[in-house]
Scaffold this motif. Sequence first.
Motif, PDB file in Angstrom:
ATOM      1  N   ILE A 683      13.074   9.087  -6.818  1.00 22.29           N
ATOM      2  CA  ILE A 683      13.275   8.383  -5.553  1.00 22.29           C
ATOM      3  C   ILE A 683      13.324   9.445  -4.464  1.00 22.29           C
ATOM      4  N   LYS A 684      12.425   9.343  -3.495  1.00 22.88           N
ATOM      5  CA  LYS A 684      12.342  10.336  -2.436  1.00 22.88           C
ATOM      6  C   LYS A 684      13.097   9.817  -1.207  1.00 22.88           C
ATOM      7  N   ILE A 685      14.064  10.598  -0.744  1.00 18.32           N
ATOM      8  CA  ILE A 685      14.895  10.225   0.396  1.00 18.32           C
ATOM      9  C   ILE A 685      14.214  10.705   1.671  1.00 18.32           C
ATOM     10  N   ASP A 686      13.993   9.802   2.574  1.00 22.20           N
ATOM     11  CA  ASP A 686      13.240  10.118   3.789  1.00 22.20           C
ATOM     12  C   ASP A 686      13.964  11.160   4.645  1.00 22.20           C
ATOM     13  N   ARG A 687      13.146  11.968   5.366  1.00 22.47           N
ATOM     14  CA  ARG A 687      13.670  13.068   6.156  1.00 22.47           C
ATOM     15  C   ARG A 687      14.610  12.593   7.273  1.00 22.47           C
ATOM     16  N   THR A 688      14.481  11.331   7.730  1.00 25.51           N
ATOM     17  CA  THR A 688      15.376  10.853   8.780  1.00 25.51           C
ATOM     18  C   THR A 688      16.823  10.830   8.310  1.00 25.51           C
ATOM     19  N   ALA A 695      23.444  16.111  10.931  1.00 25.30           N
ATOM     20  CA  ALA A 695      24.125  15.855  12.196  1.00 25.30           C
ATOM     21  C   ALA A 695      25.448  15.142  11.968  1.00 25.30           C
ATOM     22  N   ASP A 696      25.898  15.113  10.721  1.00 24.29           N
ATOM     23  CA  ASP A 696      27.169  14.475  10.348  1.00 24.29           C
ATOM     24  C   ASP A 696      27.193  12.986  10.669  1.00 24.29           C
ATOM     25  N   LEU A 701      24.933   9.952   5.594  1.00 18.89           N
ATOM     26  CA  LEU A 701      25.662  10.556   4.466  1.00 18.89           C
ATOM     27  C   LEU A 701      25.957   9.522   3.394  1.00 18.89           C
ATOM     28  N   ALA A 702      26.400   8.330   3.833  1.00 14.50           N
ATOM     29  CA  ALA A 702      26.737   7.279   2.879  1.00 14.50           C
ATOM     30  C   ALA A 702      25.502   6.815   2.126  1.00 14.50           C
ATOM     31  N   ILE A 703      24.371   6.699   2.832  1.00 13.83           N
ATOM     32  CA  ILE A 703      23.135   6.233   2.183  1.00 13.83           C
ATOM     33  C   ILE A 703      22.668   7.237   1.132  1.00 13.83           C
ATOM     34  N   GLU A 728      20.814  22.089   6.465  1.00 14.76           N
ATOM     35  CA  GLU A 728      20.341  20.890   5.765  1.00 14.76           C
ATOM     36  C   GLU A 728      20.313  21.125   4.264  1.00 14.76           C
ATOM     37  N   LEU A 729      19.874  22.308   3.860  1.00 14.11           N
ATOM     38  CA  LEU A 729      19.826  22.635   2.435  1.00 14.11           C
ATOM     39  C   LEU A 729      21.222  22.563   1.821  1.00 14.11           C
ATOM     40  N   GLY A 730      22.215  23.153   2.500  1.00 11.26           N
ATOM     41  CA  GLY A 730      23.557  23.156   1.949  1.00 11.26           C
ATOM     42  C   GLY A 730      24.125  21.757   1.806  1.00 11.26           C
ATOM     43  N   ILE A 731      23.893  20.922   2.805  1.00  7.95           N
ATOM     44  CA  ILE A 731      24.418  19.553   2.752  1.00  7.95           C
ATOM     45  C   ILE A 731      23.756  18.768   1.628  1.00  7.95           C
ATOM     46  N   ILE A 732      22.437  18.898   1.516  1.00 11.66           N
ATOM     47  CA  ILE A 732      21.710  18.155   0.487  1.00 11.66           C
ATOM     48  C   ILE A 732      22.156  18.580  -0.905  1.00 11.66           C
TER      49      ILE A 732
END
Length: 774
Positions: A683-688, A695-696, A701-703, A728-732
């Motif tokens: 499942i690929k999560i869209d960049r948006t 951006a917190d 985040l919930a999705i 972004e890398l760290g959050i993902i």
Amino acid sequence: MAVLGLADPVDGDWGRLRGMQYSSLARVTRLRIAAHAVAALGVFRLYFSSVHIAGLLGWLILLGASLVHGARIDSALVDADRRRMSRDEVNKQSISSIFNALIWVAPMAFFAPYGGPTEQLELWAISAMLMTMAAVVMPAVPLSNLIFAGIVASGSLVAFLLDGAFEMALVSLLFGGLVVLGAVENARAFLIARIAEAAMAERNEVVSLLLKEFEEGEADWLWQIDTSRRVRSVSPRFAFALGKSAEEIDGKPFIQMIAGPAWETGQFPSSLHDLAERLKRRESFSELLVRVHINGEQRWWELSGTPKLDENGNFEGFRGVGSDVTEQRESSEKIAHMARYDTLTGLPNRMMVTEALGEAMRYADQWRTRCAFLMIDLDRFKAVNDTLGHQVGDQLLARVSERLKGLVSSNELCGRLGGDEFAVVIRDASDPTRVTRVAQALIELLSRPYEVDHHTLYIGASVGSAIGPRDGSTVETLMRNADLALYRSKEEGGGMHFGYEPTLHAHAEERRKLEFSLRRALEKNEFVLNYQPVVDAKDETVVSFEALLRWHSDEHGFVSPAKFIPLAEDTRLIVPIGEWVLREACREATRWPSTVKVAVNVSGEQLLDPGFIPSVVGALSSSGLPAQRLEIEVTESIFVRDATAARQALEQIMSLGCGIALDDFGTGYSSLAYIRNLRFSTIKIDRTFVQGAAADNPESLAIIRAVVAMAESLEMSTTAEGVETERELGIIRGLGCRKIQGYYFGRPMPAADALGLFAKPQMQAVRVVGGNAA
């Protein structure tokens, strides 16, 4: 005196002429009542503050009773032109006029003293208006006008004399005299016209009967009935038409002979009922088309008839001519219907739509208004036709037409232009929002799901519109410009409405040239594949590449995929292009390490094509690439087109051993039913959502957390798209995504650069070389 109805001269049928005079009263009853009501309101307004309310209400009640009584008398005279009027009926009508006139004298006699000269003058103006109205709307009955005008004018005259207004008394006298003279002259002109009309009708009847009886090609037979509507003097040809002998027919009811079973049930066809009513009312008729039942067979007769009168004007029955026009009617109806209506949907066809648009443009030109033409193209209809067959496609078109019929009003005409193209003509589009509202309603209605032959089908509609005469002064120009607007709607992804703009001509020419070049791009080897790496979130090693199509045209230079991919889908060039992409990607992937996969994007047009599965098998077998190393990427939109067919195609791909990735999850037509019914590999999560998480944004985040948790429980992998920064890398990573794709690790690169990543010693992390690759 004869014109007034006070005497009936010996010469001439004055009884019948009197009937012609008085039968016209019923046609203007409502108008007379309305005029009296308006006048009464005027009187009420004038004296409301000066006359006691009881007096005004009493007068209004008397006036209402007079008008109701007069209306009843008039309605009883509606058929007076088809019979002889009695002297008693004339007297009743005259007395009614006297009573009505006396009621209108009352305000001048009893109300006027309570008002001033201004009110008295306005009251006289109201009375004068009523006298004029009577003379205008009842020219045929001068006696009623004479009575009403004489009494009302006399009452006004006396009132003015008593009040000392001698000038107004003279005006009232002269005006009343003019009204009386005008009424008499109008009645004389009316009678002269009706006498001439009756004479002409009688001469035409005689000539018509003679011609139709003796000219075999014009009529087949004469018919004649008596006052009881029974057949008399049967001609041989009439007996033949009824399939009986003259003796069997003579004396039988005419309607019974031609009604068949309807005679017993009483459920006559409308045309036969119309004939019976005309005979009952003793009305002449010409070329009346009647559906008859002869010897168990339904036929169509064309009948003409006129009442027979003796020398004294007494009714003796009917006579006329008739012919059997069954074959001509059926043939002409069939030809006319086929020429103007679509056989599949029953909607007006292109010819009728074109005619309606021409009429609308003439109307707009005459009244300086606007008309509109809307072209409708069904989105994703070809996929239904190709996958489920033309029979299902035809049923779907019929369902679409049913919805369209229920949407349009009397101001619009909807038709089918051909294929899956429909059109709406808006006769009056003066309201600037009308076109937009109709277009949006069309899109919403046609986008609802359809149940056809046990299939749930999802299509949509694109609409293009043009306004006449603003966007074109001819039918052809307006239709062409609406078509250009429709192209714009399709290019923008469908499901939208666009109006015509002059710039669309240049856009259409550019599109035509681009399509021409696209058709030759494969032959000229203008396509190349770039590969964007997808890395493991933990150790950042390459686990797969996404194959991305690029086009370098000799004529147009580099063409953006956002521009040529939709064009390829519209023209179905995406199918052969997609086959080339599959073969090329599989061939290139065989040069990579055996642990690295290749992902190929597939559109709905490709997936639902009957030859898609064989093309996948062919690409794998010709390249020798194991099926486990090929991943097919699809978006959720494919399920909107035909969920059943899409699921079947994907299941066949998975049975080969290939993986299925759901791209751009959460941005389109998301439904957990897709994931529940199909075992996606990724499942690929869209960049948006990735950008939102960085951006917190709490929703993003919930999705992402929910998608990762769901994928883990279903043993699916997750790929975060569009990762471009360290943050972004760290959050993902922290959210638990297994794979990462984005510019941070590498932009789409040529095949040689992608292969070069694996030539690095110790398989260095991609982000170290990603910037160079970019």
